[in-house]
Structures are given as C-alpha cells and as structure tokens.
Motif scaffolding. Structure first.
Motif, PDB file in Angstrom:
ATOM      1  N   ASN A 157      37.931  45.687  42.132  1.00 61.78           N
ATOM      2  CA  ASN A 157      37.599  47.115  42.026  1.00 61.78           C
ATOM      3  C   ASN A 157      36.621  47.573  43.102  1.00 61.78           C
ATOM      4  N   GLY A 158      36.825  47.098  44.310  1.00 61.79           N
ATOM      5  CA  GLY A 158      36.007  47.540  45.432  1.00 61.79           C
ATOM      6  C   GLY A 158      34.694  46.817  45.610  1.00 61.79           C
ATOM      7  N   SER A 159      34.383  45.876  44.718  1.00 66.13           N
ATOM      8  CA  SER A 159      33.154  45.088  44.850  1.00 66.13           C
ATOM      9  C   SER A 159      33.508  43.661  45.240  1.00 66.13           C
ATOM     10  N   TRP A 160      32.650  43.074  46.077  1.00 68.05           N
ATOM     11  CA  TRP A 160      32.888  41.730  46.575  1.00 68.05           C
ATOM     12  C   TRP A 160      31.898  40.754  45.964  1.00 68.05           C
ATOM     13  N   SER A 161      32.359  39.544  45.695  1.00 68.42           N
ATOM     14  CA  SER A 161      31.487  38.504  45.152  1.00 68.42           C
ATOM     15  C   SER A 161      31.909  37.159  45.713  1.00 68.42           C
ATOM     16  N   LEU A 162      30.985  36.204  45.649  1.00 68.98           N
ATOM     17  CA  LEU A 162      31.283  34.857  46.115  1.00 68.98           C
ATOM     18  C   LEU A 162      32.129  34.118  45.079  1.00 68.98           C
ATOM     19  N   THR A 163      32.932  33.186  45.537  1.00 65.80           N
ATOM     20  CA  THR A 163      33.714  32.334  44.636  1.00 65.80           C
ATOM     21  C   THR A 163      33.043  30.969  44.538  1.00 65.80           C
ATOM     22  N   PRO A 164      33.391  30.170  43.536  1.00 66.54           N
ATOM     23  CA  PRO A 164      32.801  28.827  43.436  1.00 66.54           C
ATOM     24  C   PRO A 164      33.037  27.971  44.678  1.00 66.54           C
ATOM     25  N   ARG A 165      34.063  28.292  45.435  1.00 67.35           N
ATOM     26  CA  ARG A 165      34.361  27.494  46.622  1.00 67.35           C
ATOM     27  C   ARG A 165      33.229  27.557  47.653  1.00 67.35           C
ATOM     28  N   ILE A 166      32.385  28.577  47.577  1.00 65.01           N
ATOM     29  CA  ILE A 166      31.290  28.713  48.523  1.00 65.01           C
ATOM     30  C   ILE A 166      30.340  27.518  48.441  1.00 65.01           C
TER      31      ILE A 166
END
Length: 264
Positions: free
Chosen positions: A63-72
């Motif tokens: 929904n237009g917001s970005w977040s880190l994934t566990p892969r980081i």
C-alpha cells in the motif's frame, strides 16, 4: 579524503546504503517521500533503489509503504560469527544479568555514535528499550563515553569538530570542553556512570573491553533511578562488569589469534 580516493568510490552504492540506513529507526515501514527526506535524494532515485532491493528480496512494498524483509539479515550475518564480539559475549552477559538483576549491553563506537551489537534483558524490561543494531549518541551514554575516552587526542578532536553535541536532558554533557573533562575522569577511573543523560529516569554504568591494547567494545548495565543510584552502580554493578569485560577480552583474543598475533 583525497580526490583520487573519492574517484574510487561508487556513488550508486553509497546512495543505496543510505536508503537502507533510513530504516534504522523505530518505524516498521516508510514511504518513498519519507525516505527521500531522510537521505536527501530525489524521489525517483529512491524509488529505483527500492525497486532494485525488492528484486533482490531485501525490501517489500505494501500500500505504498516500504519495509525490510527478513532476508536483510543476511547482510549482517557475517559479523555474528562464532569468533565475533557479540557471540563471544553472550555467556558473560547472561552472568552479569544474573548477578546484578539489570539489563546488559555490548556496544561499539562508530564516529560519535554507539552501535549496540548485543543485549541481554533482565526480567524487568526497561522503557525505551534499545535493540541490537540501534545507534545512540556516544556523548550521552556510558558505553559511548568509555569508548570515546579510549581515542587518541587527534581522533577525539576530529570527531568533536565534525558535529554539535545535542542535549537530550538537563544532565547531558553537550559542550566539548565539558565532555573532555568528563572523558579525562573516565580514563582515570576506567568506567563511566551515566545518570539520566539520554532519557529521564534511566541510568547506566559501563567499562571498556580492552584486547590487545585497544578497546574492541564496551559492556554496560542499564537500569532506572528507582532501582539504582550512582553509588550502587559504582560499588556493586561496576565490579561485575569489569570482571566480565576482562573475561570477554581474553576469550576474544583467543578466538581471533590472527588479529592479536603480535599481542600473544
């Protein structure tokens, strides 16, 4: 930095890293506009960087917001090896918590900030709890001041000339001259007690972890003014930390003989 060394840098990688570092605060997700404002890059540039990281699996958009994934977490996994300071320290940190009843942390210095690389919580978690990977101002924390006190005079002068020291509470030492006086006392005593310098009601005591003649980090116990005083931190908690710091330093040297070969 010389012009030649500057030419050796890859600007696109620097920008990409800045975008990742925008996520190092408390928010779980950020918009392109928020990231753009934090890193000082145009929104189209930020968007392309995010799309690239999304392709690699390190970020995701909802929904237009970005977040880190566990892969980081793979990007930092190499630091947390069996011979790393955090992994070596956890056993000794648990002993500190058991003996003092207070939360124990390990931090390393990065400029005028402290990066927390390990933490063991007491059963009574602190308000505004610090997480592994969080950065805190060195001048306003016990860990930071014991690490700053280990720097050479040219190193300290260079750092203090690069920024303005912020006052987080009325107790924060925020002028360079006052900080230098405080650091001189830390060198003399070998530890620091911080009383409500970063957050009201919170206190801490820290000692450096010195291996091979240099501080590889610092260990601290954190508490509240309800549970601890400067006297109790100095007389009861600090000796426990000092013992732990010595044991951690010894184990760290033994686990990294290639680094401390000249010291053995």
């Amino acid at each position: 930095m010389s012009e030649e060394r500057s030419r050796d840098r890859i600007q696109s990688i620097e920008r990409a890293v800045e975008v990742l570092r925008a996520f190092n605060r408390q928010e779980g997700s950020l918009s392109v506009a928020e990231i753009s404002a934090r890193v000082g890059l145009a929104r189209p540039v930020v968007r392309r960087i995010l799309l690239t990281f999304a392709h690699l699996g390190y970020v995701e958009s909802t929904n237009g917001s970005w977040s880190l994934t566990p892969r980081i977490l793979e990007l930092g996994s190499g630091y947390f090896t069996a011979s790393s300071l955090p992994e070596i320290s956890y056993t000794y940190m648990a002993e500190v918590v058991e003996r003092t009843g207070e939360t124990c942390s390990i931090g390393v210095l990065d400029g005028l900030e402290v990066i927390h690389v390990a933490r063991v919580e007491d059963r009574r978690p602190l308000p505004d709890s610090v997480r592994v990977g969080n950065r805190l101002p060195a001048h306003a924390t016990a860990i930071g001041k014991v690490l700053l006190a280990q720097l050479s005079e040219p190193e300290l002068t260079g750092l203090l000339a690069s920024t303005t020291l912020e006052a987080y509470t009325p107790h924060t030492v925020s002028d360079p001259a006052g900080l230098r006086e405080r650091l001189a006392r830390v060198r003399e005593r070998g530890f620091d007690v911080s009383l409500e310098e970063l957050n009201p009601g919170q206190v801490a005591v820290a000692v450096p972890i010195v291996a091979g003649g240099q501080a590889v980090g610092a260990i601290a116990a954190s508490s509240t003014t309800v549970r601890e005083t400067e006297q109790s931190l100095t007389e009861t908690v600090m000796p426990v930390l000092r013992t732990a710091a010595d044991e951690i330093a010894r184990a760290y040297r033994n686990a990294n003989p290639q680094v401390f070969r000249a010291d053995r």
